[in-house]
Design an enzyme around this catalytic site. Structure first.
Site, mmCIF file in Angstrom:
data_model
loop_
_atom_site.group_PDB
_atom_site.id
_atom_site.type_symbol
_atom_site.label_atom_id
_atom_site.label_comp_id
_atom_site.label_asym_id
_atom_site.label_seq_id
_atom_site.Cartn_x
_atom_site.Cartn_y
_atom_site.Cartn_z
ATOM 1 N N SER A 33 0.794 -1.236 0.000
ATOM 2 C CA SER A 33 0.000 0.000 0.000
ATOM 3 C C SER A 33 0.820 1.277 0.000
ATOM 4 O O SER A 33 0.246 2.366 -0.089
ATOM 5 C CB SER A 33 -0.974 -0.006 1.187
ATOM 6 O OG SER A 33 -1.974 -0.971 0.977
ATOM 7 N N VAL A 34 2.137 1.190 0.061
ATOM 8 C CA VAL A 34 2.947 2.377 -0.229
ATOM 9 C C VAL A 34 2.632 2.859 -1.640
ATOM 10 O O VAL A 34 2.719 4.053 -1.945
ATOM 11 C CB VAL A 34 4.449 2.055 -0.054
ATOM 12 C CG1 VAL A 34 5.327 3.161 -0.605
ATOM 13 C CG2 VAL A 34 4.769 1.827 1.429
#
Length: 413
Positions: free
Chosen positions: A131-132
């Site tokens: 999810s970066v």
């Protein structure tokens, strides 16, 4: 050996010998069909080899590389801090194993002062950022807003008519960017029947159960998400928001998201390597978690955000977009989400605003992927991890005080 007794040392993928041999013996082979790339301990090898398990596209770099000066220091490993859950005292060096770190880099004032790689992850190894990825997508969306090409008040049904009958329809673009949508979608990684489980099935991230009859790509899945409550009232973290946002960015630019990422971030920032971007069955990039960069390129992005969008000798990211992100979101909307280790935090354009008064903000991904930026300390930390626990609660009690200890040390240096 049962998973429950494996630590970072005994689960080291190099020691385990996954995929070693010509060919690897049957007991050391990993396979998508068994979801070996998404379960502990085999994911410790797979996270640095995701394009061997799933289809991917390349995010192309440019010709000029943004060189990062290096002046390694030996005074970080001994820094001490207290964990947030059980009050243990740990050193920075000890925290790396405690959080199943695969690679970590510390920039201070733009110089690499600390860099370590573990297991099978190396400087030239792309690693799943999970999810970066969202923070890259959110930054591009903010750039389009500040170019006047996207209206943050526009309803999603206007931007994506395909979602006119979904729960997203009357949400605004800003509500999607800041995840204040009200949707019937749970982000419970331990529940195969949750919203994220259903979306993973559509994505094809892992094998589907026999007889599966649901959507077979993300763009068929999104119209099935229903509304639950009123948009704009509270923050709730949901990856489906980023899939909608990535779709809007791609449609606005008229290009697939991997190409947009290359033109908007990879080339302007002088990244040193191409990145891999995982694809869904339609060939569209997984906007909510599919980016696989090398560690130094993760750090370059963080440094540009610290510098107000400057990098590689120029203004690579719109300053107004960075300013909007760093202003943070609504703390009142964030508070009901109940993040124990993020008091007084907020969320803005797919970035997490951290507690404290240093202006720190972060990109965060499951299993320990992180960009942590503390402007007051002139600090950027980039990390890849393969923690057995997906949610941030698995590593936050150690990571957050460790990052703050480094920040305080550098401020005092």
């Amino acid at each position: 050996m049962p998973d429950r007794i494996l630590d970072a040392h005994t689960s080291d993928p190099k020691s385990m010998g996954w995929m070693e041999g010509l060919p690897p013996p049957p007991g050391k082979r990993l396979a998508w069909a068994r979801a070996d790339h998404m379960r502990f301990p085999t994911h410790r090898h797979a996270f640095s080899r995701m394009r061997e398990f799933l289809p991917s596209a390349r995010v192309g770099r440019g010709n000029a590389v943004w060189e990062l000066p290096v002046a390694l220091r030996d005074d970080l490993d001994s820094l001490r801090f207290i964990t947030l859950d059980d009050g243990r005292e740990l050193t920075w060096g000890e925290s790396l194993a405690a959080n199943f770190t695969d690679a970590i880099l510390v920039l201070h004032r733009g110089t690499v002062i600390y860099e370590r790689y573990f297991g099978t992850t190396r400087r030239d190894t792309p690693h799943i950022a999970f999810s970066v990825t969202k923070s890259f997508v959110g930054t591009i969306a903010e750039m389009l807003v500040h170019e006047g090409r996207l209206d943050p008040a526009a309803p999603i049904a206007e931007l994506l008519p395909e979602l006119a009958r979904s729960g997203f329809a009357d949400a605004t673009l800003r509500q999607v960017m800041d995840m204040t949508t009200a949707l019937d979608f749970s982000e419970d990684y331990t529940d195969a029947n949750s919203g994220i489980g259903a979306m993973s099935n559509a994505l094809g991230l892992t094998p589907r159960a026999p007889g599966y009859a649901g959507p077979t790509d993300v763009y068929a899945f999104l119209p099935t998400v229903r509304k639950q409550g009123e948009h704009g009232e509270r923050f709730t973290y949901r990856t489906c928001n980023t899939e909608v946002l990535g779709w809007i960015v791609a449609r606005t630019e008229g290009k697939r998201l991997d190409q947009v990422m290359s033109e908007r971030i990879w080339q302007p920032l002088g990244m040193e390597q191409d990145a891999d971007f995982l694809l869904d069955p339609t060939g569209m990039p997984f906007a909510g978690g599919g980016l696989n960069p090398v560690l130094r390129d993760l750090a370059r992005f963080g440094e540009a955000m610290r510098l107000g969008g400057q990098g590689n000798g120029g203004q690579a990211i719109h300053a107004a977009a960075v300013e909007s992100i760093r202003a943070g979101g609504s703390r009142a909307a964030f508070a009901p989400a109940g993040y124990t280790y993020l008091p007084e935090g907020s969320y803005r354009s797919q970035w997490w605003m951290m507690p404290g008064n240093s202006g720190a903000f972060s990109a965060r991904g499951i299993h320990g992927q992180t960009i942590y930026i503390d402007p007051a300390a002139e600090l950027v930390i980039a990390r890849f991890g393969s923690h057995p626990v997906a949610a941030g609660s698995g590593n936050d009690p150690v990571s957050l005080p460790a990052f703050r200890a480094v920040a305080q040390h550098l401020r005092n240096a």
